[in-house]
Write a protein that holds these residues in place. Structure first.
Motif, PDB file in Angstrom:
ATOM      1  N   ASN A  81       0.836  -1.208   0.000  1.00 30.56           N
ATOM      2  CA  ASN A  81       0.000   0.000   0.000  1.00 30.56           C
ATOM      3  C   ASN A  81       0.868   1.254   0.000  1.00 30.56           C
ATOM      4  OD1 ASN A  81      -2.259  -1.600   0.100  1.00 30.56           O
ATOM      5  ND2 ASN A  81      -2.714  -1.203   2.236  1.00 30.56           N
ATOM      6  N   ASP A  84       2.429   1.770  -3.420  1.00 29.43           N
ATOM      7  CA  ASP A  84       1.440   2.311  -4.359  1.00 29.43           C
ATOM      8  C   ASP A  84       1.188   3.795  -4.103  1.00 29.43           C
ATOM      9  OD1 ASP A  84       1.228  -0.192  -5.508  1.00 29.43           O
ATOM     10  OD2 ASP A  84      -0.589  -0.738  -4.375  1.00 29.43           O
ATOM     11  N   LEU A  85       1.095   4.171  -2.832  1.00 31.19           N
ATOM     12  CA  LEU A  85       0.875   5.583  -2.500  1.00 31.19           C
ATOM     13  C   LEU A  85       2.050   6.447  -2.944  1.00 31.19           C
ATOM     14  CD1 LEU A  85      -0.694   5.302   1.068  1.00 31.19           C
ATOM     15  CD2 LEU A  85      -1.825   6.088  -1.004  1.00 31.19           C
ATOM     16  N   CYS A  86       3.263   5.952  -2.765  1.00 34.51           N
ATOM     17  CA  CYS A  86       4.442   6.699  -3.216  1.00 34.51           C
ATOM     18  C   CYS A  86       4.398   6.920  -4.721  1.00 34.51           C
ATOM     19  CB  CYS A  86       5.721   5.960  -2.832  1.00 34.51           C
ATOM     20  SG  CYS A  86       6.117   6.052  -1.084  1.00 34.51           S
ATOM     21  N   GLN A  87       4.014   5.889  -5.451  1.00 32.22           N
ATOM     22  CA  GLN A  87       3.948   6.010  -6.906  1.00 32.22           C
ATOM     23  C   GLN A  87       2.866   7.020  -7.308  1.00 32.22           C
ATOM     24  OE1 GLN A  87       3.363   2.303  -8.919  1.00 32.22           O
ATOM     25  NE2 GLN A  87       4.045   3.123 -10.876  1.00 32.22           N
ATOM     26  N   GLN A  88       1.743   6.995  -6.626  1.00 29.10           N
ATOM     27  CA  GLN A  88       0.679   7.957  -6.929  1.00 29.10           C
ATOM     28  C   GLN A  88       1.124   9.381  -6.620  1.00 29.10           C
ATOM     29  OE1 GLN A  88      -2.761   6.711  -4.732  1.00 29.10           O
ATOM     30  NE2 GLN A  88      -3.132   4.925  -6.026  1.00 29.10           N
ATOM     31  N   LEU A  89       1.846   9.557  -5.522  1.00 33.43           N
ATOM     32  CA  LEU A  89       2.340  10.896  -5.178  1.00 33.43           C
ATOM     33  C   LEU A  89       3.365  11.393  -6.192  1.00 33.43           C
ATOM     34  CD1 LEU A  89       2.679  10.711  -1.308  1.00 33.43           C
ATOM     35  CD2 LEU A  89       1.205  12.236  -2.597  1.00 33.43           C
ATOM     36  N   GLU A  90       4.200  10.490  -6.693  1.00 32.34           N
ATOM     37  CA  GLU A  90       5.167  10.884  -7.723  1.00 32.34           C
ATOM     38  C   GLU A  90       4.451  11.410  -8.960  1.00 32.34           C
ATOM     39  OE1 GLU A  90       8.147   7.940  -8.677  1.00 32.34           O
ATOM     40  OE2 GLU A  90       8.202   7.331  -6.570  1.00 32.34           O
ATOM     41  N   VAL A  91       3.422  10.712  -9.400  1.00 32.31           N
ATOM     42  CA  VAL A  91       2.655  11.140 -10.575  1.00 32.31           C
ATOM     43  C   VAL A  91       1.982  12.483 -10.294  1.00 32.31           C
ATOM     44  CG1 VAL A  91       0.675  10.581 -12.027  1.00 32.31           C
ATOM     45  CG2 VAL A  91       2.312   8.798 -11.424  1.00 32.31           C
ATOM     46  N   GLY A  92       1.413  12.630  -9.095  1.00 29.54           N
ATOM     47  CA  GLY A  92       0.764  13.880  -8.732  1.00 29.54           C
ATOM     48  C   GLY A  92       1.739  15.038  -8.658  1.00 29.54           C
ATOM     49  N   SER A 106       9.485  14.248  -5.713  1.00 29.11           N
ATOM     50  CA  SER A 106       9.426  13.027  -6.491  1.00 29.11           C
ATOM     51  C   SER A 106      10.708  12.217  -6.319  1.00 29.11           C
ATOM     52  CB  SER A 106       9.198  13.362  -7.963  1.00 29.11           C
ATOM     53  OG  SER A 106       9.173  12.202  -8.734  1.00 29.11           O
ATOM     54  N   ARG A 113      10.797   4.671  -1.887  1.00 35.45           N
ATOM     55  CA  ARG A 113      10.238   3.459  -2.496  1.00 35.45           C
ATOM     56  C   ARG A 113      11.318   2.407  -2.730  1.00 35.45           C
ATOM     57  NH1 ARG A 113       6.654   4.026  -7.802  1.00 35.45           N
ATOM     58  NH2 ARG A 113       8.736   3.933  -8.630  1.00 35.45           N
TER      59      ARG A 113
END
Length: 135
Positions: A81, A84-92, A106, A113
């Motif tokens: 989890n 996944d949150l780290c990856q979503q924050l990178e995209v954001g 990022s 990560r």
């Protein structure tokens, strides 16, 4: 006293008319002594109320001291989890905000990560396929 006589005339006061002292200091409201929960008296009650107000406003974070098992992590948040949150924050970060700040954040998220993945690999146990299939 006129209003007291009016209340008695309207059948709102029964029996004898109360005296001025009884009206200003009714027996129900007299001090019954200190409560055992608030041994400090009025100042303790005031401190408790201020604390409750601060908690309600979000100024103070409540910590439960009853829970002695600090070694166990919250099972609802898994390592996957967090990844996944780290990856979503990178995209954001790349889509919104200041480019330099987003790039720095990022980069830090990627490092975090990578560290999580490294820990996951170091703590992984080797299993055989036979464990996944029941015979």
């Amino acid at each position: 006293m006129q209003s007291v006589r009016e209340l008695q005339a309207r059948n709102r006061i029964f029996g004898t008319l109360p005296t001025i002292d009884e009206l200003l200091d009714p027996a129900e409201e007299r001090d019954k002594g200190e409560f055992s929960a608030f041994e400090g008296g009025d100042s303790s009650i005031a401190d408790t109320v201020r604390h409750e107000i601060a908690v309600a406003n979000g100024e103070v974070i409540e910590v439960d001291s009853d829970d002695d098992d600090d070694d166990e992590a919250d099972p609802s948040i898994t390592r996957q989890n967090i990844l996944d949150l780290c990856q979503q924050l990178e995209v954001g970060c790349m889509q919104y905000g200041d480019p330099q700040f987003s790039l720095d954040l990022s980069s830090q998220l990627r490092k975090f990560r990578a560290n999580l993945r490294r820990e996951e690999l170091l703590n992984a146990r080797q299993t055989s396929l036979e464990q996944f299939f029941s015979v």
